[in-house]
Design an enzyme around this catalytic site. Structure first.
Site, mmCIF file in Angstrom:
data_model
loop_
_atom_site.group_PDB
_atom_site.id
_atom_site.type_symbol
_atom_site.label_atom_id
_atom_site.label_comp_id
_atom_site.label_asym_id
_atom_site.label_seq_id
_atom_site.Cartn_x
_atom_site.Cartn_y
_atom_site.Cartn_z
ATOM 1 N N ASN A 1 0.856 -1.185 0.000
ATOM 2 C CA ASN A 1 0.000 0.000 0.000
ATOM 3 C C ASN A 1 0.891 1.233 0.000
ATOM 4 O O ASN A 1 1.362 1.688 1.040
ATOM 5 C CB ASN A 1 -0.918 -0.010 1.228
ATOM 6 C CG ASN A 1 -1.896 -1.159 1.188
ATOM 7 O OD1 ASN A 1 -2.895 -1.098 0.471
ATOM 8 N ND2 ASN A 1 -1.591 -2.231 1.906
ATOM 9 N N GLU A 2 1.113 1.737 -1.196
ATOM 10 C CA GLU A 2 2.050 2.849 -1.393
ATOM 11 C C GLU A 2 1.383 4.183 -1.044
ATOM 12 O O GLU A 2 0.158 4.239 -0.859
ATOM 13 C CB GLU A 2 2.505 2.865 -2.865
ATOM 14 C CG GLU A 2 3.240 1.609 -3.322
ATOM 15 C CD GLU A 2 4.659 1.482 -2.773
ATOM 16 O OE1 GLU A 2 5.017 2.170 -1.790
ATOM 17 O OE2 GLU A 2 5.426 0.669 -3.329
#
Ligand code: PGA
Length: 266
Positions: free
Chosen positions: A162-163
């Protein structure tokens, strides 16, 4: 009233941060936490639903779990595991796949039944991915949810993949990897251009739905992002900051990773 709730929150936060002298001690503590859940569930005759992570960080944890299996008879027959993520596209047999990583580091050395292992599938057609991700979520729910989720943290502040930009209601899905993340993986792939640009990852909501969460961060390389993750304001720009909202999160750090935190006595 306001003042006392602020103090409570601070105390709560301090309680959740454990700083160890070195990587080995932090890894030992983490392995023991996972082993305790597995054993507690064994006594009750139940499955332990364990969320696992890949990368350099958890290697020492897996080494210790394998040692406990070999030398202390710790059994993993009741473990149901769900890994956080996998590159896309990725064949399981490839050296860089998280399937290969998990086999080498843990699964080949313990007695977990193979059908109880879940790792996102990097071989699907684009059209099949969303239904697959929905099913991944459903399976976690059907087992009663994750008893514990182990996390590393990327230099971008990602948890799973989850950037920055991921919000806190995201679920398992296909994502695009951040440039820094691809750079950090370039050693494994023999060049950044060879690192896949996408991945399938559990979402922030999938992760925060776990009953307990351990974020493990080791070494000087993580000091800056750990400071932001624990002391910065909550923002999708640093997805790990969403964990600040939850009381069931333990941050397990070595002294180097904790070195930029204020208020921490090492
Ligand atoms: P690392 O990766 O353990 O290889 O540093 C952590 C992460 O990206 O979550």
């Amino acid at each position: 009233m306001k003042e006392s709730s602020t103090i409570d929150l601070k105390l709560e936060k301090e309680k959740a941060v454990k700083v160890y002298k070195n990587q080995e001690e932090a890894s030992l503590y983490t392995a023991n936490r996972i082993a305790s859940i597995i054993k507690e569930k064994q006594i009750k005759g139940e499955h332990a639903i364990i969320g696992l992570a890949t990368g350099a960080t958890p290697k020492g944890v897996y080494q210790e779990l394998v040692r406990m299996h070999r030398n202390e008879g710790l059994s993993f027959k009741n473990m149901i595991s769900f890994n956080l993520d996998e590159y896309y596209p990725m064949m399981p047999v490839e050296e860089q796949s998280y399937v290969s990583f998990m086999k080498q580091q843990l699964f080949n050395h313990i007695d977990v039944p193979i059908h109880q292992i879940h790792i996102p599938d990097g071989t699907l057609s684009i059209e099949a991915i969303q239904a697959y991700c929905d099913l991944y979520e459903q399976k976690i729910q059907d087992f009663g949810g994750l008893d514990i989720q182990l996390l590393g943290i990327g230099r971008t502040g990602h948890i799973g993949f989850n950037e920055p930009g991921s919000d806190d209601v995201t679920k398992t899905r296909l994502v695009t990897l951040n440039d820094i993340t691809r750079e950090d993986a370039s050693g494994d792939f023999g060049g950044k251009e060879k690192v896949p640009s996408q991945a399938i990852t559990m979402g922030i909501q999938t992760i925060t739905g776990a009953k307990e969460i351990i974020l493990l961060a080791l070494s000087k390389r993580k000091a800056e992002i750990i400071q932001k993750a624990l002391e910065g304001h909550i923002t999708p720009d640093v997805p790990a900051t969403f964990l600040q909202k939850y009381k069931n999160v333990e941050y397990i750090l070595d002294a180097e990773a904790a070195s930029l935190l204020s208020n921490i006595k090492v």
